[in-house]
Design a protein around this motif. Structure first.
Motif, PDB file in Angstrom:
ATOM      1  N   VAL A  15       0.883  -1.169   0.000  1.00 46.27           N
ATOM      2  CA  VAL A  15       0.000   0.000   0.000  1.00 46.27           C
ATOM      3  C   VAL A  15       0.919   1.216   0.000  1.00 46.27           C
ATOM      4  CG1 VAL A  15      -1.722   1.314   1.295  1.00 46.27           C
ATOM      5  CG2 VAL A  15      -1.854  -1.194   1.232  1.00 46.27           C
ATOM      6  N   ASN A  16       0.939   1.963  -1.121  1.00 45.36           N
ATOM      7  CA  ASN A  16       1.925   3.034  -1.222  1.00 45.36           C
ATOM      8  C   ASN A  16       1.358   4.388  -0.790  1.00 45.36           C
ATOM      9  OD1 ASN A  16       0.895   4.559  -3.534  1.00 45.36           O
ATOM     10  ND2 ASN A  16       1.438   2.769  -4.752  1.00 45.36           N
ATOM     11  N   THR A  17       2.257   5.332  -0.594  1.00 45.30           N
ATOM     12  CA  THR A  17       1.860   6.647  -0.078  1.00 45.30           C
ATOM     13  C   THR A  17       0.933   7.386  -1.045  1.00 45.30           C
ATOM     14  OG1 THR A  17       3.926   7.568  -0.945  1.00 45.30           O
ATOM     15  CG2 THR A  17       3.890   6.977   1.386  1.00 45.30           C
ATOM     16  N   ASP A  18       1.007   7.058  -2.340  1.00 45.42           N
ATOM     17  CA  ASP A  18       0.111   7.666  -3.328  1.00 45.42           C
ATOM     18  C   ASP A  18      -1.332   7.234  -3.123  1.00 45.42           C
ATOM     19  OD1 ASP A  18       1.260   9.469  -4.997  1.00 45.42           O
ATOM     20  OD2 ASP A  18       1.965   7.991  -6.445  1.00 45.42           O
ATOM     21  N   VAL A  19      -1.518   6.031  -2.623  1.00 46.92           N
ATOM     22  CA  VAL A  19      -2.865   5.516  -2.385  1.00 46.92           C
ATOM     23  C   VAL A  19      -3.363   5.996  -1.019  1.00 46.92           C
ATOM     24  CG1 VAL A  19      -4.307   3.471  -2.477  1.00 46.92           C
ATOM     25  CG2 VAL A  19      -2.138   3.449  -3.621  1.00 46.92           C
ATOM     26  N   ILE A  20      -2.448   6.076  -0.055  1.00 47.22           N
ATOM     27  CA  ILE A  20      -2.832   6.531   1.282  1.00 47.22           C
ATOM     28  C   ILE A  20      -3.298   7.985   1.212  1.00 47.22           C
ATOM     29  CG2 ILE A  20      -2.046   6.932   3.647  1.00 47.22           C
ATOM     30  CD1 ILE A  20       0.074   4.663   3.111  1.00 47.22           C
ATOM     31  N   PHE A  21      -2.499   8.821   0.548  1.00 43.80           N
ATOM     32  CA  PHE A  21      -2.889  10.215   0.302  1.00 43.80           C
ATOM     33  C   PHE A  21      -2.648  10.508  -1.167  1.00 43.80           C
ATOM     34  CE2 PHE A  21      -2.325  14.843   0.152  1.00 43.80           C
ATOM     35  CZ  PHE A  21      -3.506  15.234   0.768  1.00 43.80           C
ATOM     36  N   PRO A  22      -3.736  10.661  -1.965  1.00 43.13           N
ATOM     37  CA  PRO A  22      -3.578  10.759  -3.419  1.00 43.13           C
ATOM     38  C   PRO A  22      -2.619  11.870  -3.852  1.00 43.13           C
ATOM     39  CG  PRO A  22      -5.880  10.478  -2.840  1.00 43.13           C
ATOM     40  CD  PRO A  22      -5.133  10.699  -1.553  1.00 43.13           C
TER      41      PRO A  22
ATOM     42  N   THR B 264      -1.087  16.599  -3.386  1.00 43.59           N
ATOM     43  CA  THR B 264       0.148  16.834  -2.641  1.00 43.59           C
ATOM     44  C   THR B 264       0.509  18.311  -2.509  1.00 43.59           C
ATOM     45  OG1 THR B 264       0.953  14.722  -3.413  1.00 43.59           O
ATOM     46  CG2 THR B 264       2.570  16.177  -2.459  1.00 43.59           C
ATOM     47  N   TYR B 265       0.303  19.073  -3.571  1.00 43.55           N
ATOM     48  CA  TYR B 265       0.772  20.465  -3.527  1.00 43.55           C
ATOM     49  C   TYR B 265      -0.360  21.461  -3.280  1.00 43.55           C
ATOM     50  CZ  TYR B 265       4.924  18.116  -4.963  1.00 43.55           C
ATOM     51  OH  TYR B 265       5.975  17.255  -4.994  1.00 43.55           O
ATOM     52  N   GLN B 266      -1.518  20.940  -2.871  1.00 44.33           N
ATOM     53  CA  GLN B 266      -2.601  21.838  -2.450  1.00 44.33           C
ATOM     54  C   GLN B 266      -2.514  22.001  -0.945  1.00 44.33           C
ATOM     55  OE1 GLN B 266      -6.442  20.472  -3.808  1.00 44.33           O
ATOM     56  NE2 GLN B 266      -5.610  19.778  -5.754  1.00 44.33           N
ATOM     57  N   PRO B 267      -2.360  23.234  -0.463  1.00 41.76           N
ATOM     58  CA  PRO B 267      -2.290  23.397   0.991  1.00 41.76           C
ATOM     59  C   PRO B 267      -3.612  22.986   1.639  1.00 41.76           C
ATOM     60  CG  PRO B 267      -2.175  25.535  -0.133  1.00 41.76           C
ATOM     61  CD  PRO B 267      -2.272  24.484  -1.191  1.00 41.76           C
ATOM     62  N   MET B 268      -3.530  22.127   2.657  1.00 43.54           N
ATOM     63  CA  MET B 268      -4.723  21.629   3.332  1.00 43.54           C
ATOM     64  C   MET B 268      -4.432  21.448   4.803  1.00 43.54           C
ATOM     65  SD  MET B 268      -6.220  18.417   1.173  1.00 43.54           S
ATOM     66  CE  MET B 268      -6.413  18.527  -0.602  1.00 43.54           C
ATOM     67  N   GLU B 269      -5.442  21.706   5.608  1.00 44.21           N
ATOM     68  CA  GLU B 269      -5.363  21.359   7.027  1.00 44.21           C
ATOM     69  C   GLU B 269      -5.511  19.836   7.144  1.00 44.21           C
ATOM     70  OE1 GLU B 269      -4.818  23.408   9.703  1.00 44.21           O
ATOM     71  OE2 GLU B 269      -4.378  24.801   8.074  1.00 44.21           O
ATOM     72  N   PRO B 270      -4.967  19.252   8.224  1.00 46.74           N
ATOM     73  CA  PRO B 270      -5.097  17.796   8.402  1.00 46.74           C
ATOM     74  C   PRO B 270      -6.540  17.282   8.310  1.00 46.74           C
ATOM     75  CG  PRO B 270      -3.474  18.639   9.938  1.00 46.74           C
ATOM     76  CD  PRO B 270      -4.065  19.842   9.227  1.00 46.74           C
ATOM     77  N   ALA B 271      -7.503  18.028   8.843  1.00 45.71           N
ATOM     78  CA  ALA B 271      -8.905  17.565   8.797  1.00 45.71           C
ATOM     79  C   ALA B 271      -9.392  17.408   7.357  1.00 45.71           C
ATOM     80  CB  ALA B 271      -9.809  18.526   9.561  1.00 45.71           C
ATOM     81  N   GLU B 272      -8.951  18.313   6.475  1.00 47.68           N
ATOM     82  CA  GLU B 272      -9.337  18.199   5.066  1.00 47.68           C
ATOM     83  C   GLU B 272      -8.579  17.050   4.399  1.00 47.68           C
ATOM     84  OE1 GLU B 272      -9.541  20.774   0.912  1.00 47.68           O
ATOM     85  OE2 GLU B 272      -8.795  21.766   2.729  1.00 47.68           O
ATOM     86  N   MET B 273      -7.304  16.898   4.753  1.00 48.00           N
ATOM     87  CA  MET B 273      -6.521  15.766   4.232  1.00 48.00           C
ATOM     88  C   MET B 273      -7.224  14.447   4.543  1.00 48.00           C
ATOM     89  SD  MET B 273      -2.700  16.405   5.425  1.00 48.00           S
ATOM     90  CE  MET B 273      -1.633  17.594   4.807  1.00 48.00           C
ATOM     91  N   ALA B 274      -7.771  14.350   5.756  1.00 46.99           N
ATOM     92  CA  ALA B 274      -8.417  13.117   6.198  1.00 46.99           C
ATOM     93  C   ALA B 274      -9.570  12.725   5.285  1.00 46.99           C
ATOM     94  CB  ALA B 274      -8.913  13.269   7.640  1.00 46.99           C
TER      95      ALA B 274
ATOM     96  N   ALA C 124       0.858  11.249   4.077  1.00 48.23           N
ATOM     97  CA  ALA C 124       0.322   9.895   4.220  1.00 48.23           C
ATOM     98  C   ALA C 124       0.076   9.578   5.697  1.00 48.23           C
ATOM     99  CB  ALA C 124       1.278   8.872   3.598  1.00 48.23           C
ATOM    100  N   ALA C 125       1.047   9.896   6.546  1.00 48.60           N
ATOM    101  CA  ALA C 125       0.871   9.660   7.986  1.00 48.60           C
ATOM    102  C   ALA C 125      -0.103  10.667   8.584  1.00 48.60           C
ATOM    103  CB  ALA C 125       2.221   9.738   8.698  1.00 48.60           C
ATOM    104  N   THR C 126       0.021  11.939   8.174  1.00 49.93           N
ATOM    105  CA  THR C 126      -0.822  13.003   8.723  1.00 49.93           C
ATOM    106  C   THR C 126      -2.299  12.732   8.473  1.00 49.93           C
ATOM    107  OG1 THR C 126       0.959  14.554   8.224  1.00 49.93           O
ATOM    108  CG2 THR C 126      -1.175  15.511   8.768  1.00 49.93           C
ATOM    109  N   CYS C 127      -2.646  12.314   7.249  1.00 50.40           N
ATOM    110  CA  CYS C 127      -4.067  12.143   6.924  1.00 50.40           C
ATOM    111  C   CYS C 127      -4.672  10.959   7.662  1.00 50.40           C
ATOM    112  CB  CYS C 127      -4.287  12.035   5.414  1.00 50.40           C
ATOM    113  SG  CYS C 127      -3.874  10.460   4.651  1.00 50.40           S
ATOM    114  N   LEU C 128      -3.891   9.895   7.882  1.00 53.38           N
ATOM    115  CA  LEU C 128      -4.422   8.742   8.622  1.00 53.38           C
ATOM    116  C   LEU C 128      -4.678   9.107  10.075  1.00 53.38           C
ATOM    117  CD1 LEU C 128      -2.334   5.743   7.222  1.00 53.38           C
ATOM    118  CD2 LEU C 128      -4.646   6.485   6.582  1.00 53.38           C
ATOM    119  N   LYS C 129      -3.732   9.832  10.664  1.00 54.50           N
ATOM    120  CA  LYS C 129      -3.908  10.252  12.055  1.00 54.50           C
ATOM    121  C   LYS C 129      -5.111  11.196  12.174  1.00 54.50           C
ATOM    122  CE  LYS C 129      -1.743  11.958  16.138  1.00 54.50           C
ATOM    123  NZ  LYS C 129      -0.967  13.013  16.717  1.00 54.50           N
ATOM    124  N   ALA C 130      -5.225  12.137  11.239  1.00 51.51           N
ATOM    125  CA  ALA C 130      -6.330  13.097  11.265  1.00 51.51           C
ATOM    126  C   ALA C 130      -7.677  12.400  11.054  1.00 51.51           C
ATOM    127  CB  ALA C 130      -6.116  14.178  10.211  1.00 51.51           C
TER     128      ALA C 130
END
Length: 169
Positions: free
Chosen positions: A14-21, A25-35, A71-77
């Motif tokens: 399971v790669n980081t591209d699938v965890i967080f598309p 990547t280059y759109q600024p987002m808060e963790p809650a939106e990443m989630a 990838a880690a940030t969005c899973l935690k969020a």
């Protein structure tokens, strides 16, 4: 510290591209939106269905691919309390710990764990319990437990620096 949650099950690589598309990547987002985009290509039901405390259980080489910290940030969020896998990419492993997301390498039991089943993790004693079976992993070093407890490396370093400053006269 104990954690109880439901299993979200995935296979190997399971790669980081699938965890967080990658497209975000280059759109600024808060963790809650990443989630809200976590795992969306792999499992569109994940972001809407995940509950705080849930656990991702996966096969070998979880978090391979590019080294994006999101990838880690969005899973935690998203509320994921730990990722249990047969093995991790080193970069993801380090990013996860730095972000306060527990990662556990487990050789046994992964194949038996099913999506939606409850799983309990005892971090201090290195025990994962699923359907009455106990699976053991090396207990996390106390330095790592401290980082996780403080919510990540930066808050942990700040806390440690604060302790040192309180001793200066």
């Amino acid at each position: 510290s104990m954690n109880k949650g439901r299993v979200w099950k995935h296979g190997d690589d399971v790669n980081t591209d699938v965890i967080f598309p990658g497209k975000y990547t280059y759109q600024p987002m808060e963790p809650a939106e990443m989630a809200t985009h976590a795992m969306e290509d792999l499992d569109p039901s994940f972001a809407k269905g995940v509950k705080t405390g849930d656990v991702i259980v996966a096969g070998a080489n979880f978090g391979c691919g590019s080294s994006r910290e999101q990838a880690a940030t969005c899973l935690k969020a998203a509320g994921i309390s730990a990722v249990i896998a047969k093995s991790f990419s080193r970069i993801f492993f380090r990013n996860a710990i730095n972000n306060g997301l527990p990662v556990i390498e487990l050789s046994d039991g992964i194949d038996a764990m099913k999506k939606g089943n409850p799983v309990t993790i005892d971090f201090e004693n290195g025990v994962v319990t699923h359907e009455g079976n106990e699976y053991h992993f090396p207990a996390l070093p106390k330095e790592v437990l401290a980082i996780l407890e403080d919510g990540g490396l930066i808050p942990n370093v700040r806390k440690e620096l604060g302790k040192e400053q309180s001793y200066t006269v």
